[in-house]
Design a protein around this motif. Structure first.
Motif, PDB file in Angstrom:
ATOM      1  N   LYS A 126     -38.043  25.370  19.456  1.00 16.37           N
ATOM      2  CA  LYS A 126     -37.548  26.142  20.704  1.00 16.37           C
ATOM      3  C   LYS A 126     -37.392  25.892  22.128  1.00 16.37           C
ATOM      4  O   LYS A 126     -37.595  25.166  22.842  1.00 16.37           O
ATOM      5  CB  LYS A 126     -37.365  27.507  20.524  1.00 16.37           C
TER       6      LYS A 126
ATOM      7  N   GLU B  95     -35.724  23.040  24.832  1.00 18.20           N
ATOM      8  CA  GLU B  95     -35.561  23.561  26.541  1.00 18.20           C
ATOM      9  C   GLU B  95     -36.616  22.599  26.716  1.00 18.20           C
ATOM     10  O   GLU B  95     -35.458  22.478  27.976  1.00 18.20           O
ATOM     11  CB  GLU B  95     -36.302  24.992  26.442  1.00 18.20           C
TER      12      GLU B  95
ATOM     13  N   ASN C 135     -31.388  29.289  24.294  1.00 16.91           N
ATOM     14  CA  ASN C 135     -30.826  29.618  25.357  1.00 16.91           C
ATOM     15  C   ASN C 135     -29.652  28.573  25.357  1.00 16.91           C
ATOM     16  O   ASN C 135     -30.002  28.434  27.788  1.00 16.91           O
ATOM     17  CB  ASN C 135     -32.021  30.066  26.501  1.00 16.91           C
ATOM     18  N   ARG C 136     -29.706  27.356  24.791  1.00 21.28           N
ATOM     19  CA  ARG C 136     -28.733  26.467  25.602  1.00 21.28           C
ATOM     20  C   ARG C 136     -27.727  26.173  24.462  1.00 21.28           C
ATOM     21  O   ARG C 136     -28.244  26.427  23.387  1.00 21.28           O
ATOM     22  CB  ARG C 136     -29.388  25.101  26.325  1.00 21.28           C
TER      23      ARG C 136
END
Length: 719
Positions: A360, A364, A394-395
Motif C-alpha cells: 500500500k 501510494e 486510496n487510488r
C-alpha cells in the motif's frame, strides 16, 4: 529451369517483379526493407509473401545445383543418356532428382553389388526380359566357376534375382507410383510399450489412422511417444495392393520367367522398397507436421508481439511464489525501475497483513496504476491477495494477469544479468512481467521466442528452421512498429533491418557519448554502420523531437526531398506535420489524383500512399489499434464458474484442435474447433488469433482436473 519464370508463375507475379525481388535479395536487402521501401519494384508484396518467395528461391537454387551435381556424377561414370537428361530436366523436387540418381549413386556393399561384381548382370537381364525359353538353371550354370566365385547354378540364379530386386527398388517411376499408393491407402499404426510413464500416450495404445487423414498434432504426438520409447510405430499397407502395382510395371503375363519375377518382386518389396518408402513416408509426415506447427507458432507469435502497449502507466510487476516469497518491481512509464521488494503473503509464510501494508505504501508513493501478476506458481493466491490490495488502496488500481512463460529464461540469461547486474534472478522476473504489460514487443524479444509458449511441440521441431521462421516474425513486427532510437535496448535494435547485435551495441554506446540522437544522419558516425546498413535501417528508426520532423516517421531519408515537395505542393510545412494539421492531406492528394501527385514529387503511388499516412500521424504506433489488455479489479475463481455463464476472455494460444482462452481464473479454458463457429472452418486460426478479445460461454467445468470447456457459438457481441 528458368527460376524467374517459375517463381513468377507460382506467386502470380509479373516476371519483372520476380526478377526485381531476386536482385534485391541478392544485393543483401532485407525482407522488411524490400517490403516497405521497394513496393514499386515488386507490386506491394507483404513481408510474409516475400519470405515465402525467398524460401522458394533458395529451394529452386538448391534443386538446380543438385541437378548439376547429379549430371556430373553420372557423366563421370560414362552412363549419361538423353533419356536421363530429359528426366532430370522435368524433375520438380529434390526427391525426384534423388530417385533418378539412385541407381547411379555409389552404394555400400549390397547383395546386388556383390552379384554384379561376380558378373551376373547378363543373367539378370535375361530373366527380367522374360523372353527366354531356356531352363533358367541351365542358363545359370554358365556363370558357375571358381574364378567368378559362383559355386552353383542356384547361387548364380539368386545373385541375378538380387540384382533385379535392387533395380526394382531403384526404379524412379515405380517409387513415385508407390509413394502415391502409400499416401492414399496406407495406415499409421501405433502400439503402447510396457514402460513406466506410458499412460501419457494411452490414447495411442492401439491407434490406426490413414496416412492421408492424420492431422499434424497427432503425428507429432506419436513421434514424441516413439522417442520416449512408449510407442512402437509403423506404416502398414495391404501387401497385395502394393505387389499388384509393381507387377503392372514388371510382369509379362505367361512368360517363362514370370514365377521367378513374382518371387523377385515380393523380395524387393519386403526387403528394399517398402522399408525405404516407409522411412520416407515417416519423414515426409514429420516434415509436414513440423511445418504446420511452425506455421502455427508463426501465426500465434505475431499478434502476441503486436499486443497493444499500456503506455503512460506506472506498473507494479508481481512475480508469485511460495518458498521464496513474491517478488515485486515497480517501473515508471518509460520502463525504468523505481523500486523493488519481496513480500510473503502466500504459504508457507502467510504474512498477508504485513505484505498489504508494505505494498500500500509503495502504491501510494509511486502512484501505481496497474499491477501485472505473473500466471505461474502461486498465481491464484497472489491474485486473491492483489484483489484485497486493490480494495484497500486510496487510488484507482487495476490488475492484469500476464503470461510469464520464458520470464525465468530471461532472468537467468546473460542479457538479464547485463541489464540488472545488482538484482537477483527473481527480481529480474518481476521487472520483466511489468514490462511485458507495458510494452510486450520490447520485452518479449529479449528471450528465446520458443520459450514464449504460443505453439505446440516446439521442442520437437527442426530447431534451425523454427528459429529462422520465428526470427523473421520478430523482425517483421519490430520493423512494422518502428523503434525509438533514443530509448531502444540493444536487444530491440538488433532486430531492426540491416542491424545485428554488434552494431546495436555500438549504437547504444554512441548514444551515451552524444547524450541522444537528434538526426538519423548521425547513425553514419556509429562504428561499423556503413552506407548499406544505414539504407536498410534508417526508415525503421524514430527520433522523437529531433531536428527533422520526418525522423519521427517511417518516411525513408531517401524520400525526404519528395516528402518536402509533397508538403509544398499543398502549401504545408514541417510545423503543420508537428502540429498534426494534416488530417486532410489524404483527401487533397486523392482530389488532385494520386498518380499525378506521385509523378510530380518523383515517387511511385505505393510510396506516396505510405508517405501520406506517415505525415498525417507522425510517430504513430500501429499497435494502438489493437485491443488493450483486459484489466480486472475483482476475482473470479474456477469454483465460481457455472455452465451457461458468458465471460469476456482473451485468446492465449491457437492450436490445431482449438484455442485456449484466458477468462481470468488462472486456468485457461479450451474452445474446441467444433465450438468456434456455426460455419465450417478448416483450422482454428481461420477464426481466432492470439490476443483477440471475445465473449465465451462456459459449457463444462471439471474442478478436480482443472479443465474448462468453452464455446463461442451464439455468444452475444461475437457476431
Amino acid at each position: 529451369m528458368d527460376i524467374i519464370e517459375q517463381l513468377s508463375m507460382e506467386f502470380k507475379l509479373k516476371k519483372e517483379y520476380a526478377k526485381n525481388i531476386i536482385e534485391l535479395l541478392d544485393a543483401g536487402d532485407t525482407i522488411p526493407f524490400i517490403a516497405r521501401y521497394r513496393k514499386e519494384m515488386h507490386g506491394s508484396c507483404d513481408d510474409q509473401v516475400l519470405r515465402e518467395f525467398s524460401d522458394r528461391l533458395n529451394y529452386l537454387r538448391n534443386l538446380q545445383k543438385r541437378k548439376e551435381e547429379v549430371e556430373n556424377s553420372i557423366r563421370e561414370q560414362e552412363k549419361w543418356t538423353e533419356e536421363l537428361e530429359q528426366k532430370l530436366k522435368k524433375a520438380k523436387t529434390l526427391t525426384e532428382v534423388e530417385d533418378i540418381y539412385r541407381p547411379y549413386k555409389p552404394k555400400r556393399k549390397t547383395r546386388a553389388s556383390v552379384a554384379i561384381a561376380k558378373g551376373l548382370e547378363p543373367l539378370a537381364d535375361v530373366i527380367q526380359a522374360q523372353t527366354t525359353t531356356e531352363d533358367l538353371l541351365t542358363l545359370a550354370g554358365e556363370y558357375v566357376g571358381e574364378e567368378k566365385e559362383v559355386n552353383s547354378p542356384e547361387e548364380a540364379l539368386q545373385g541375378a534375382q538380387d540384382i533385379i530386386a535392387e533395380r526394382i527398388s531403384d526404379d524412379s517411376e515405380l517409387r513415385k507410383t508407390m509413394r502415391e499408393v502409400i499416401k492414399n491407402f496406407a495406415f499409421i499404426h501405433s502400439t503402447l510399450v510396457e514402460k513406466e510413464g506410458n499412460e501419457v500416450y494411452e490414447m495411442y495404445a492401439d491407434h490406426n489412422e490413414q496416412v492421408k487423414n492424420i492431422p499434424s498434432h497427432r503425428i507429432l504426438a506419436i513421434n514424441r511417444g516413439e522417442k520416449d520409447e512408449c510407442l512402437k510405430v509403423a506404416i502398414e499397407l495391404d501387401e497385395n495392393v502394393a505387389l499388384e502395382e509393381i507387377k503392372k510395371a514388371y510382369i509379362i503375363e505367361g512368360s517363362t520367367t514370370q514365377e521367378v519375377m513374382e518371387t523377385v518382386i515380393a523380395d524387393s518389396y519386403k526387403r528394399l522398397l517398402f522399408p525405404s518408402l516407409e522411412n520416407e513416408c515417416r519423414t515426409e509426415l514429420t516434415d509436414f507436421a513440423s511445418e504446420q506447427a511452425i506455421k502455427m507458432f508463426e501465426v500465434n507469435l505475431k499478434p502476441l508481439l503486436l499486443q497493444s502497449p499500456l503506455k503512460n502507466n506506472v506498473i507494479m510487476g508481481f512475480d508469485p511464489g511460495y518458498r521464496m516469497g513474491c517478488k515485486v518491481a515497480i517501473i515508471d512509464d518509460h520502463g525504468e525501475v523505481l523500486d523493488t521488494t519481496v513480500v510473503y503473503p502466500t504459504p508457507p509464510f502467510n504474512k498477508t497483513e504485513e505484505s498489504l501494508e508494505k505494498l500500500k505504501k509503495l502504491v501510494e508513493k509511486h502512484k501505481v496504476d496497474i499491477v501485472a501478476v505473473g500466471n505461474g506458481t502461486a498465481s491464484k493466491e497472489s491474485e486473491i491477495f492483489i484483489c484485497e490490495l486493490i480494495k484497500q488502496v486510496n487510488r484507482p488500481l487495476n490488475y492484469a494477469m500476464v503470461n510469464e512463460a520464458g520470464a525465468s529464461v530471461y532472468s537467468a540469461s546473460k542479457l538479464g544479468a547485463e541489464e540488472f547486474p545488482d538484482y537477483d534472478v527473481n527480481l529480474r522476473s518481476a521487472v520483466s512481467i511489468a514490462r511485458r504489460l507495458q510494452d510486450p514487443l520490447a520485452e518479449l524479444i529479449k528471450i528465446d521466442v520458443k520459450s514464449i509458449g504460443v505453439g505446440q511441440y516446439q521442442h520437437d521441431m527442426p530447431q534451425k528452421r523454427l528459429t529462422d521462421v520465428l526470427t523473421g516474425v520478430v523482425e517483421d513486427c519490430v520493423n512494422s512498429v518502428g523503434v525509438d532510437l533514443n530509448t531502444a535496448s540493444p536487444s530491440l535494435l538488433s532486430y531492426v533491418s540491416g542491424l545485428n547485435g554488434s552494431i546495436a551495441k555500438n549504437i547504444v554506446e554512441y548514444r551515451k557519448e552524444i547524450n541522444q540522437f537528434t538526426s538519423r544522419e548521425q547513425l553514419l558516425k556509429v562504428k561499423k554502420l556503413g552506407p548499406k546498413a544505414y539504407e536498410q535501417c534508417a526508415g525503421f528508426l524514430r527520433i522523437v523531437d529531433g531536428e527533422n520532423v520526418l525522423d519521427n516517421t517511417a518516411v525513408h531519408p531517401e524520400s525526404y526531398e519528395s516528402a518536402q515537395k509533397l508538403l509544398k505542393l499543398f502549401n504545408l510545412n514541417d510545423q503543420d506535420v508537428k502540429d498534426g494539421n494534416l488530417e486532410t492531406l489524404a483527401s487533397l492528394v486523392k482530389l488532385k489524383g494520386e498518380e499525378k501527385v506521385a509523378t510530380e514529387i518523383g515517387v511511385g503511388v505505393p510510396t506516396l500512399v505510405d508517405m501520406v499516412k506517415e505525415l498525417s500521424k507522425p510517430g504513430r504506433d500501429i499497435r494502438e489499434d489493437m485491443p488493450k489488455p483486459v484489466l480486472r479489479a475483482e476475482l473470479l475463481s474456477l469454483e465460481n464458474l457455472k455452465e451457461g455463464m458468458v465471460i469476456k476472455g482473451t485468446v492465449r494460444n491457437v492450436i490445431d484442435f482449438g484455442a485456449f482462452v484466458d477468462i481470468g481464473v488462472h486456468q485457461d479454458g479450451l474452445v474446441h474447433i467444433s465450438q468456434i463457429s456455426n460455419k465450417y472452418i478448416k483450422h482454428p486460426s481461420d477464426a481466432l488469433k492470439v490476443g483477440q478479445q471475445l465473449n465465451v460461454k462456459v459449457i463444462g467445468v471439471d474442478v478436480k482436473k482443472k479443465r474448462i470447456q468453452l464455446t463461442i457459438k451464439d455468444c452475444p457481441q461475437n457476431d
